[in-house]
Design a protein around this motif. Structure first.
Motif, PDB file in Angstrom:
ATOM      1  N   ARG A  33       0.894  -1.317  -0.010  1.00  0.00           N
ATOM      2  CA  ARG A  33       0.026  -0.005   0.011  1.00  0.00           C
ATOM      3  C   ARG A  33       0.664   1.313  -0.025  1.00  0.00           C
ATOM      4  O   ARG A  33       0.501   2.383  -0.605  1.00  0.00           O
ATOM      5  N   ARG A 356      -6.158  -1.256  -6.678  1.00  0.00           N
ATOM      6  CA  ARG A 356      -6.741  -0.877  -5.206  1.00  0.00           C
ATOM      7  C   ARG A 356      -7.954  -1.279  -4.922  1.00  0.00           C
ATOM      8  O   ARG A 356      -8.281  -1.757  -3.871  1.00  0.00           O
ATOM      9  N   GLN A 369      -0.519  -4.389  -4.327  1.00  0.00           N
ATOM     10  CA  GLN A 369      -1.303  -3.632  -5.148  1.00  0.00           C
ATOM     11  C   GLN A 369      -0.468  -2.772  -6.177  1.00  0.00           C
ATOM     12  O   GLN A 369      -0.765  -2.381  -7.281  1.00  0.00           O
TER      13      GLN A 369
END
Length: 507
Positions: A33, A356, A369
């Motif tokens: 992330r 995402r 991601q």
């Protein structure tokens, strides 16, 4: 010889562009992330200058060199809607931008798909919006590939075929965005803006003096011989009258503030004050948009008789006709970078939305991601390139509903973030009606409808249905406090104004 000189200048600047992208992200890594936040929103750390050039770059695309000049050539006055909606959109963004920035920072979000998923507490809703937004963004990638391809082929004096030029546009932009992300786009925007300001400043002086012996004779001839181009609805039976101009400017000024690429610019800022200053300064950049519009009308006298897609080359025909090859190359680079920067942001946003909100729903991809998003960038570019070769008419037609279709997300995104009563069922019902209505009008060639923009008619139907279903249906139960659900401008919160720690995704 001319082709060799112009293409050599172009090649040097393309190498410099990739080098800038690499330099921008040197030493900035990150995984999962955090890596996605650094790649997609520049680590939420871009200052006033970078945000200004980045967001100006999104507004000043190859359309400004090709389409704006072409519209000026074909219609005249109606093309001024671009200046009107962008300037009004910046005013709306003065309020909306800081609000979205604060909401995303507080909850660790990186785009509008994250925002709607968090607001309504439904991860699948983010995936649905990502798919819908991709359908409306993909035509922009194709159009930028086409625009840059036309520029490359033109400045090479035909030495590079359109098919090879399209591939060059795809390869340069895809490689650039995968490596550098939003931060690299901001750095390259500085180079692009310097070239754009310099080349357009030169052309606005050169063309009237070279072809008409000055501004006075040019404007006098324009008023005398082409008066129709200076009033609404412009030249020909366009249907682009005053009602269309007002409704299109109004609709687009609202839509541009939630456009995924605009939101990416918002979220890249290091604090909300950067966005407020940016909203005040960006309208100054719009002055440049008058130049290709004016030069398009100048081309009416120099290269008359351009029809169809040829009219989009009105400005470049003036350039190639009268300037030395090295100058043609430099102007071509400015136009090409005006394709690369917005195309890179479009591709980056599509990759971010899918990485995402869609692929992250797959457990084994949840912690990869950034890699998933970069893969989607390549896939989106390949799809746009293939369709550019095989079915250009399909995407060009779809591009007509891009802004009008994206406008149908306004109730779900903006209304939903300021009004807690809006239900998921109401927002979904309104969105379905709005998208169906705008597609029906556009694909049956009823846009404008009743003299107004079809998108605003669809948005009105969308809003009516959303409110009706919300009030008629049951209230949704959500235990979260308002501060966790709704967005607000975080004026007076020191940790956010100073760029302090936000939600779980952080900076």
């Amino acid at each position: 010889m001319n082709a060799a000189v112009a293409t050599s200048v172009f090649a040097v600047f393309m190498v410099a562009t990739v080098a800038l992208g690499l330099l921008a992200v040197r030493g900035r890594g990150g995984r999962g992330r955090d890596g996605l936040a650094e790649w997609s929103v520049g680590g939420r750390s871009l200052g006033t200058v970078f945000i200004w050039v980045l967001m100006a770059g999104e507004g000043y695309t190859s359309f400004s060199y090709l389409g704006a000049a072409g519209w000026g050539y074909n219609y005249g006055a109606p093309v001024l809607y671009v200046v009107a909606y962008m300037s009004c959109g910046y005013a709306v963004g003065y309020v909306v931008g800081p609000m979205l920035w604060a909401y995303a920072r507080r909850h660790g979000l990186v785009g509008i798909t994250d925002m709607v998923a968090h607001r309504f507490g439904r991860p699948w809703l983010g995936a649905l919006v990502a798919v819908l937004a991709t359908a409306f963004l993909l035509p922009y990638i194709q159009l930028q590939i086409t625009g840059m391809g036309v520029v490359v082929s033109t400045i090479s004096y035909g030495a590079i075929s359109l098919n090879w030029a399209y591939f060059i546009a795809f390869a340069v932009t895809t490689g650039f965005v995968v490596i550098s992300g939003l931060r690299g786009s901001a750095w390259v925007s500085v180079l692009k803006d310097v070239l754009v300001i310099a080349t357009l400043g030169f052309l606005v002086c050169y063309v009237p003096l070279h072809y008409f012996d000055g501004f006075g004779p040019f404007l006098d001839r324009l008023v005398t011989e082409k008066r129709e181009w200076l009033t609404f609805p412009g030249h020909g039976d366009s249907g682009l009258g005053q009602a269309w101009f007002i409704t299109t400017s109004f609709l687009n000024s609202l839509t541009v503030v939630i456009f995924p690429t605009t939101v990416a610019g918002y979220l890249g800022a290091k604090n909300a004050d950067v966005l407020r200053r940016n909203a005040m300064w960006l309208p100054a950049y719009n002055v440049l948009l008058f130049i290709p519009m004016l030069l398009g009308m100048a081309a009416l006298f120099v290269v008359p008789g351009l029809v169809g897609a040829e009219s989009n080359l009105a400005l470049f025909k003036l350039v190639v006709d009268s300037l030395p090859a090295w100058a043609v190359g430099v102007i071509g680079v400015a136009a090409a970078l005006s394709s690369i920067v917005p195309m890179a942001v479009f591709m980056l946003v599509i990759g971010t939305m899918w990485g995402r909100s869609v692929l992250a729903l797959v457990p084994r991809l949840r912690h990869r991601q950034k890699g998933a998003a970069q893969t989607v960038v390549v896939a989106a570019g390949v799809i746009a390139l293939v369709l550019t070769y095989t079915a250009p008419t399909t995407l060009v037609r779809l591009s007509l509903i891009s802004y009008e279709g994206m406008a149908q997300l306004l109730p779900m995104v903006l209304l939903g973030l300021i009004w807690r009563r809006l239900t998921l069922l109401g927002a979904m019902a309104g969105l379905a009606v709005g998208v169906a209505t705008v597609c029906g009008f556009v694909f049956t060639e009823h846009d404008p409808v009743w003299g107004v923009n079809a998108g605003i008619v669809a948005l009105a139907a969308n809003l009516v249905v959303a409110l009706a279903v919300t009030y008629a249906g049951p209230r949704e139960h959500d235990d979260r406090p308002d501060d966790d659900v709704l967005a607000r401008d975080e004026i007076g919160e020191p940790e956010l104004i100073a760029g302090g720690a936000g939600g779980p995704a952080g900076a």
